[in-house]
Design an enzyme around this catalytic site. Sequence first.
Site, PDB file in Angstrom:
ATOM      1  N   ALA A 317     -58.420  40.560  17.850  1.00  0.00           N
ATOM      2  CA  ALA A 317     -57.915  41.235  16.466  1.00  0.00           C
ATOM      3  C   ALA A 317     -59.271  41.467  15.658  1.00  0.00           C
ATOM      4  O   ALA A 317     -59.788  40.729  15.201  1.00  0.00           O
ATOM      5  CB  ALA A 317     -56.846  40.651  15.996  1.00  0.00           C
ATOM      6  N   GLU A 318     -59.284  42.828  15.256  1.00  0.00           N
ATOM      7  CA  GLU A 318     -60.293  42.967  14.284  1.00  0.00           C
ATOM      8  C   GLU A 318     -60.465  42.584  13.129  1.00  0.00           C
ATOM      9  O   GLU A 318     -61.431  42.233  12.212  1.00  0.00           O
ATOM     10  CB  GLU A 318     -60.460  44.508  14.200  1.00  0.00           C
ATOM     11  CG  GLU A 318     -60.401  45.540  15.296  1.00  0.00           C
ATOM     12  CD  GLU A 318     -59.887  46.711  14.943  1.00  0.00           C
ATOM     13  OE1 GLU A 318     -59.768  47.397  13.932  1.00  0.00           O
ATOM     14  OE2 GLU A 318     -59.684  47.440  16.058  1.00  0.00           O
ATOM     15  N   ASN A 319     -59.303  41.831  12.488  1.00  0.00           N
ATOM     16  CA  ASN A 319     -59.267  40.936  11.337  1.00  0.00           C
ATOM     17  C   ASN A 319     -59.650  39.615  11.446  1.00  0.00           C
ATOM     18  O   ASN A 319     -59.686  39.036  10.492  1.00  0.00           O
ATOM     19  CB  ASN A 319     -57.992  41.212  10.767  1.00  0.00           C
ATOM     20  CG  ASN A 319     -56.895  40.791  11.386  1.00  0.00           C
ATOM     21  OD1 ASN A 319     -56.763  41.241  12.905  1.00  0.00           O
ATOM     22  ND2 ASN A 319     -55.808  39.768  11.102  1.00  0.00           N
ATOM     23  N   GLY A 320     -60.032  39.400  12.552  1.00  0.00           N
ATOM     24  CA  GLY A 320     -60.641  37.922  12.893  1.00  0.00           C
ATOM     25  C   GLY A 320     -59.828  36.894  13.815  1.00  0.00           C
ATOM     26  O   GLY A 320     -59.770  35.811  13.364  1.00  0.00           O
ATOM     27  N   SER A 360     -66.111  39.699  13.723  1.00  0.00           N
ATOM     28  CA  SER A 360     -65.188  40.278  14.532  1.00  0.00           C
ATOM     29  C   SER A 360     -66.054  41.624  15.058  1.00  0.00           C
ATOM     30  O   SER A 360     -65.873  42.018  16.137  1.00  0.00           O
ATOM     31  CB  SER A 360     -63.946  40.787  13.893  1.00  0.00           C
ATOM     32  OG  SER A 360     -63.137  41.381  14.923  1.00  0.00           O
TER      33      SER A 360
END
Length: 502
Positions: A317-320, A360
């Site tokens: 997930a790009e948010n971490g 990320s």
Amino acid sequence: MLRRSLRSFRPVIVTATEALKDASDGVTIALGGFGLCGLAFELLGELNRKGTKNLTLIAGTTAGPEDGTGPLARDKQIGKIITSYVGENKVVLDHLLQGDFEVEFCPLGSLTDRLRAAGAGVPAFYTPTGYGTAVAEGRLPTRFIPGKTMHAAAFSQPRETRNINGKWCTLEMALPADYGFVRAWKADKRGNLVFRGTTQNFNLICAKASKVCIAEVEEIVECGEIDPREVHLPGVYVHRLVKPEKLKRAAEFVVTRSSDGNGAIAGGKKLDVVSRQRIARRAALELKDGMNVNLGVGLPNLVASYIPKGMDVVLQAENGLLGIGPHPLPEEVDPDITNAGKQTITMIKDGASLFDCAESFAMIRGGHMDLTMLGALEVSANGDIASWYLPGKFLRGMGGAMDLVSSGCGTIALMKHTDNDGRSRVLQECRSALTGRGCVDMVITDLAVFAVKKGTSGVNSLVLTELAEGVTLEEVKAKTEASFHVSPDLKTMPLAPALSGR
């Protein structure tokens, strides 16, 4: 003077009102959080009550129609937003489209690194992200015509480009801020911060890029009570601490699964996956054991439900978060653990890891992902993809898609074959703003599968390889504007088994 005095080695502990006492009209504020996850609700509420005008907000996403950035837009306090995604915040979007403020759209990874560069004293950098699109060519909408839905009144200027080691790149400038609004779980009195779940997201880089970082925290402890190995953000970056009396945690989309693992529920209603499950089930067959995969927002998120049990695929997930698990049971919901679609999620139990957006996108831009699946508005015969802005009809922001398609990982576009009016979305040339040129390797629709054959001169072509059950070649030809070849091995589209409850 915004800088902390050199004689003060500890942040001050103050109320939100005191923390924002010197925030005057025209300041630039970097907002931590991704959706509502990790958002500094108390500080944003106080900024709204204070009535500060002509604000420049830097935010990965513009969340919170009622208690985030929405009230600032409603009360005309915003002069400009620098963001990658206006998303589902109808209040912000409505005021943007009314021409109330300016917008600077920026790919999420580039936005992340612009903040990181500011915090590290790097004035600018080159990146392949955005080359060949409106980001580099200077056609991003910056202000909209009131009364004309999603039609731009002004556009961005072209960016400087340069060929570095055979790859064309775009120049991005660092993005410093006057203030950073950060939301953390725990702080000690030196300002060392610890974050829960996926709340590191934009918080760390916003803190580092700001002259004055104000951290809204759940708990403040004495120095020495936090293990140094657990500190996510050193206190050198933090100037003021605020501990709200009533702490708020919220998720933008509370999505749960039933106890049998079948079906996700959002806001108490089953997600409508019936019309899209064919695409998701076909896409799941492209996943291979051992892959690290990024699934885009929307339709690609459904693919996770069809990964066969026992297959070791790690979802990012790009948010971490590396190691996304299934949606939680109702009793497992944690607003501090969400995916890039801002939905509540769980983590796998065998090796998940948490980090911030800078880490990320280092994984993404550094080429460490094996595959990405992205939703699309349009795909061209050349393998171009458009996914974020269709004038007059659709506007969300490019998010991290531009970074993903320029990273060198495999790219699969997932979409319905036609729009709501029955017009083809597989086009000879894309009509919408491009996300990337010639970057798609495969297109999966509800009617067919196309492989993108890469040409030696950079000119690609589509090859029809599969037809959905019950769909004829004549129907696909009638509903496809793009020219394509037909594979001599054309076959019926296979599908992964029904929901696996992975």
